[in-house]
Design an enzyme around this catalytic site. Structure first.
Site, PDB file in Angstrom:
ATOM      1  N   GLY A 163     -84.314  -6.297 -37.466  1.00 40.51           N
ATOM      2  CA  GLY A 163     -83.404  -5.187 -37.688  1.00 40.51           C
ATOM      3  C   GLY A 163     -82.381  -5.138 -36.584  1.00 40.51           C
ATOM      4  O   GLY A 163     -82.710  -5.189 -35.393  1.00 40.51           O
ATOM      5  N   ALA A 164     -81.099  -5.037 -36.965  1.00 42.81           N
ATOM      6  CA  ALA A 164     -80.025  -5.194 -35.996  1.00 42.81           C
ATOM      7  C   ALA A 164     -80.150  -4.299 -34.757  1.00 42.81           C
ATOM      8  O   ALA A 164     -80.143  -4.800 -33.627  1.00 42.81           O
ATOM      9  CB  ALA A 164     -78.669  -4.988 -36.688  1.00 42.81           C
ATOM     10  N   ARG A 200     -81.515 -15.428 -33.020  1.00 39.84           N
ATOM     11  CA  ARG A 200     -81.082 -15.210 -34.400  1.00 39.84           C
ATOM     12  C   ARG A 200     -79.574 -15.018 -34.364  1.00 39.84           C
ATOM     13  O   ARG A 200     -79.079 -14.059 -33.758  1.00 39.84           O
ATOM     14  CB  ARG A 200     -81.775 -13.996 -35.040  1.00 39.84           C
ATOM     15  CG  ARG A 200     -83.266 -14.168 -35.215  1.00 39.84           C
ATOM     16  CD  ARG A 200     -83.841 -13.139 -36.176  1.00 39.84           C
ATOM     17  NE  ARG A 200     -83.426 -13.381 -37.553  1.00 39.84           N
ATOM     18  CZ  ARG A 200     -83.615 -12.512 -38.549  1.00 39.84           C
ATOM     19  NH1 ARG A 200     -84.187 -11.345 -38.307  1.00 39.84           N
ATOM     20  NH2 ARG A 200     -83.229 -12.808 -39.772  1.00 39.84           N
ATOM     21  N   ASP A 253     -76.116  -6.292 -40.396  1.00 42.43           N
ATOM     22  CA  ASP A 253     -76.443  -7.077 -39.206  1.00 42.43           C
ATOM     23  C   ASP A 253     -75.192  -7.469 -38.422  1.00 42.43           C
ATOM     24  O   ASP A 253     -75.272  -7.732 -37.233  1.00 42.43           O
ATOM     25  CB  ASP A 253     -77.219  -8.330 -39.616  1.00 42.43           C
ATOM     26  CG  ASP A 253     -78.648  -8.002 -39.990  1.00 42.43           C
ATOM     27  OD1 ASP A 253     -79.525  -8.156 -39.116  1.00 42.43           O
ATOM     28  OD2 ASP A 253     -78.886  -7.563 -41.125  1.00 42.43           O
TER      29      ASP A 253
END
Length: 382
Positions: free
Chosen positions: A65-66, A98, A253
């Site tokens: 999750g961002a 990521r 994101d």
């Protein structure tokens, strides 16, 4: 060498365990994560004592999750400093874990910048590490505050777009407390509607291939007492056609400078469906998710996940397992090639509004995003 340990195992059911927390046991500082790969079957805390262990947790989606990745990045730098590791090397490892989620790099740069500034002033490594930790804790506090403000702005927007107060909201992936220092982004708006008595139904996409909607959003909705229903991703079209969706709420994101939105794969088809059926498509994300250095959607690097996430099925209920643990059941012939992007990109013309802690942007334009970011910097400085 990656160093992780499982500290606590709980029974199923939302227990209020923080998604991420800093701890300082006698054996040294650690970053403790609620292992999201084990949900909803088990609530297990994963203890990271070094950056490689944290990177592994990020890549296997134990933490995701961002906004939460931004916190993990900042705390990871503080962890490296507190444990006496090379901070620059740790920052590089974390930032590259990521590529699509812009908040991860933001958190890393924030804490690493604070650490380097302290070192340049001549303080010792321990004192500089404390400065990095303070920066991470401040980012954590600010993220929780941003979550609450997004919820207020988002609920006001829903009430404006959907007078009558009986909202049927479709969401994708997971955007609640599991991705945030607070109550989340898009989910926080739906939760605010629920608390105000204005949520009729939360439609939860299962979200292939890792089922973050089925495993995580449903877990959070159940824990909050919300009226919700789970659907397979490819059932969304029939739901729109039946007139059962009043609005789509998703997170992000990365939001490029032109307003293009990268979010969990499956978001773009929802935007197309929403446009056709004249349903608002709303993105809820903190200003830190806006990346003015990425000019447009085509410039967003989209992470490609391992093909086995599509060709195999892994249930979190497998003891000691979890998603990506390699214990999957094959569902495709051996040797099948898989296309498995983690995200897709929705162009700004399909986005009704972007909700941030600084307010609502509609229509979504590059100029409007620049103004939002400038406003955020002024608030931070003042």
């Amino acid at each position: 060498m990656a160093d992780q340990d499982v500290r606590t195992t709980m029974g199923p059911g939302p227990s209020g365990i923080p998604s991420l927390r800093w701890d300082e046991p006698p054996e040294g500082p650690v970053l403790v994560l609620l292992d999201q790969t084990r949900l909803p079957a088990e609530e297990v805390e994963l203890v990271c004592t070094d950056v490689p262990g944290l990177v592994l947790a990020i890549q296997t989606l134990a933490v995701r999750g961002a906004p939460l990745l931004g916190l993990a990045g900042a705390y990871g730098v503080a962890l490296a400093a507190a444990r006496g590791y090379d901070v620059d090397e740790a920052a590089a490892l974390l930032a590259g874990a990521r590529p699509t989620a812009v908040n991860l790099g933001y958190g890393v740069r924030l804490a690493a910048g604070a650490y380097r500034a302290a070192v340049e002033k001549g303080v010792g490594r321990a004192e500089a590490g404390a400065v990095a930790l303070a920066a991470a804790k401040e980012l954590h506090r600010a993220d929780a505050e941003a979550s609450a403000r997004m919820a207020r702005h988002g609920l006001a927007l829903l009430d404006e777009l959907l007078p009558g107060g009986s909202h049927r909201i479709l969401t994708h992936c997971n955007t609640g407390r599991l991705v945030s220092g607070g109550e989340g982004t898009a989910f926080a708006v739906a939760l605010a509607a629920h608390r105000a008595g204005r949520l009729r139904r939360l439609w939860v996409d299962e979200t292939r291939p890792l089922l973050q909607g089925a495993r995580l959003t449903a877990y959070e909705a159940a824990g909050s007492g919300m009226a919700y229903s789970l659907l397979s991703d490819n059932a969304a079209g029939s739901l729109f056609a039946a007139g059962e969706v009043d609005a789509v709420l998703i997170g992000a994101d990365r939001i490029a400078a032109d307003g293009s939105v990268a979010n969990k794969v499956g978001s773009y088809p929802l935007a197309v469906l929403a446009k056709y059926h004249h349903v608002p498509f709303v993105v809820v994300a903190p200003v830190t998710t806006v990346d003015l250095e990425t000019p447009d959607g085509a410039s967003i690097e989209v992470e490609q996940r391992p093909g086995q996430e599509v060709t195999e099925f892994t249930a979190p209920q497998v003891p000691g397992g979890g998603w990506g643990s390699g214990s999957g059941l094959p569902v495709a012939p051996l040797g099948t090639q898989a296309y498995n992007p983690a995200f897709d990109v929705t162009p700004p013309e399909l986005v009704t509004a972007v909700v941030t802690e600084e307010g609502v942007l509609s229509p979504v334009t590059g100029g409007g995003l620049r103004e939002l970011c400038a406003r955020s910097r002024q608030v931070t400085i003042s």
